[in-house]
Design an enzyme around this catalytic site. Sequence first.
Site, PDB file in Angstrom:
ATOM      1  N   SER A 138       0.874  -1.181   0.000  1.00 44.61           N
ATOM      2  CA  SER A 138       0.000   0.000   0.000  1.00 44.61           C
ATOM      3  C   SER A 138       0.903   1.220   0.000  1.00 44.61           C
ATOM      4  O   SER A 138       2.100   1.115   0.321  1.00 44.61           O
ATOM      5  CB  SER A 138      -0.863  -0.018   1.278  1.00 44.61           C
ATOM      6  OG  SER A 138      -1.470   1.232   1.490  1.00 44.61           O
ATOM      7  N   TYR A 151      -2.285  -0.457  10.836  1.00 46.24           N
ATOM      8  CA  TYR A 151      -2.391  -0.863   9.431  1.00 46.24           C
ATOM      9  C   TYR A 151      -1.084  -0.533   8.727  1.00 46.24           C
ATOM     10  O   TYR A 151      -0.522  -1.361   7.995  1.00 46.24           O
ATOM     11  CB  TYR A 151      -3.557  -0.128   8.757  1.00 46.24           C
ATOM     12  CG  TYR A 151      -3.705  -0.416   7.280  1.00 46.24           C
ATOM     13  CD1 TYR A 151      -4.239  -1.632   6.847  1.00 46.24           C
ATOM     14  CD2 TYR A 151      -3.322   0.514   6.319  1.00 46.24           C
ATOM     15  CE1 TYR A 151      -4.384  -1.894   5.476  1.00 46.24           C
ATOM     16  CE2 TYR A 151      -3.465   0.259   4.964  1.00 46.24           C
ATOM     17  CZ  TYR A 151      -4.005  -0.948   4.555  1.00 46.24           C
ATOM     18  OH  TYR A 151      -4.140  -1.207   3.205  1.00 46.24           O
ATOM     19  N   LYS A 155       1.654  -2.925   6.786  1.00 42.45           N
ATOM     20  CA  LYS A 155       1.989  -2.758   5.360  1.00 42.45           C
ATOM     21  C   LYS A 155       3.476  -2.416   5.155  1.00 42.45           C
ATOM     22  O   LYS A 155       4.058  -2.778   4.138  1.00 42.45           O
ATOM     23  CB  LYS A 155       1.079  -1.705   4.723  1.00 42.45           C
ATOM     24  CG  LYS A 155      -0.387  -2.157   4.597  1.00 42.45           C
ATOM     25  CD  LYS A 155      -0.536  -3.370   3.666  1.00 42.45           C
ATOM     26  CE  LYS A 155      -1.983  -3.808   3.509  1.00 42.45           C
ATOM     27  NZ  LYS A 155      -2.160  -4.985   2.647  1.00 42.45           N
ATOM     28  N   THR A 186     -13.411   0.436  -2.875  1.00 48.92           N
ATOM     29  CA  THR A 186     -13.843  -0.914  -2.507  1.00 48.92           C
ATOM     30  C   THR A 186     -14.738  -0.747  -1.274  1.00 48.92           C
ATOM     31  O   THR A 186     -14.959   0.378  -0.815  1.00 48.92           O
ATOM     32  CB  THR A 186     -12.651  -1.828  -2.121  1.00 48.92           C
ATOM     33  OG1 THR A 186     -12.041  -1.296  -0.937  1.00 48.92           O
ATOM     34  CG2 THR A 186     -11.619  -1.957  -3.215  1.00 48.92           C
TER      35      THR A 186
END
Length: 233
Positions: A138, A151, A155, A186
């Site tokens: 990402s 997060y 990543k 998404t």
Amino acid sequence: MNIIITGATKGIGRAIAEKFAAEGFDLALCARSENDLLATKKELSQKYPDTKILSYPVDLRHKEEVLAFASFVKEHWQDVNILVNNAGVFIPGEIQNEEDGVLEQMIETNLYSAYRLTRAILPLMHGLRKAHIFNMCSIASFFAYPNGGSYSISKFAMLGFSKVLREELKDKEIRVTALMPGATWTNSWAGSNFPEERLMKASDVALAVWGAWQMSPSAVVESIVLRPQLGDL
Ligand SMILES: NC(=O)c1ccc[n+]([C@@H]2O[C@H](COP(=O)([O-])OP(=O)(O)OC[C@H]3O[C@@H](n4cnc5c(N)ncnc54)[C@H](OP(=O)(O)O)[C@@H]3O)[C@@H](O)[C@H]2O)c1
């Protein structure tokens, strides 16, 4: 030719499945929801009747389930051309006040799943004319941003995993690509106030995967950074 895609029922994984089915690949797909897997398989089989689709419900946080998925694939396929370690979860927050266990959950889903599945599948990728591993990193893999929290840690680690793998597999005719998309429309974004057209499409990421795969075996795209035309959100 065949491709394994984790987290293939929604979003980016689903778009990659669709693209490779359209290009004549056989698919092995996984996600937690069996219903979503069956719906995905049904829809893709109707659109691409020549495509053979394996599907397997699995919670990739758990090592034994990852290994069960790998065994299931091995029962059906002798070799694997492409592995896409895509499954991941995004739980926004800050290290200083996010809930206890959030880091563990995202490391297990976003990193350990890829590490474990790759180790289990690699023996099926050796000695092929063309083999390729795509790791879903990402833009959160190379800079910290507000509410990135754990997060971003997961990543950053995923990019480290991808770089190490690239070095190890250089002389093994297996290409490794780190995918680093920015905001892509998404489910993760469905509740946000941003208009859909401000973000990239999942199909844009799938096109990048397809482009990297298509190059000759003497070239590897080591990393792909994709951003919305108007920049980060
Ligand atoms: N969307 C973005 O803006 C963006 C940007 C950069 C990177 N990414 C990365 O791209 C990947 C896909 O993101 P997305 O936005 O397409 O997500 P998404 O729409 O939420 O889809 C995630 C997929 O992964 C599966 N999944 C989630 N947890 C799982 C688990 N524990 N075991 C097995 N399958 C699991 C989901 O199915 P089930 O829920 O049924 O398990 C689903 O098929 C992630 O790694 C994400 O971090 C996304």
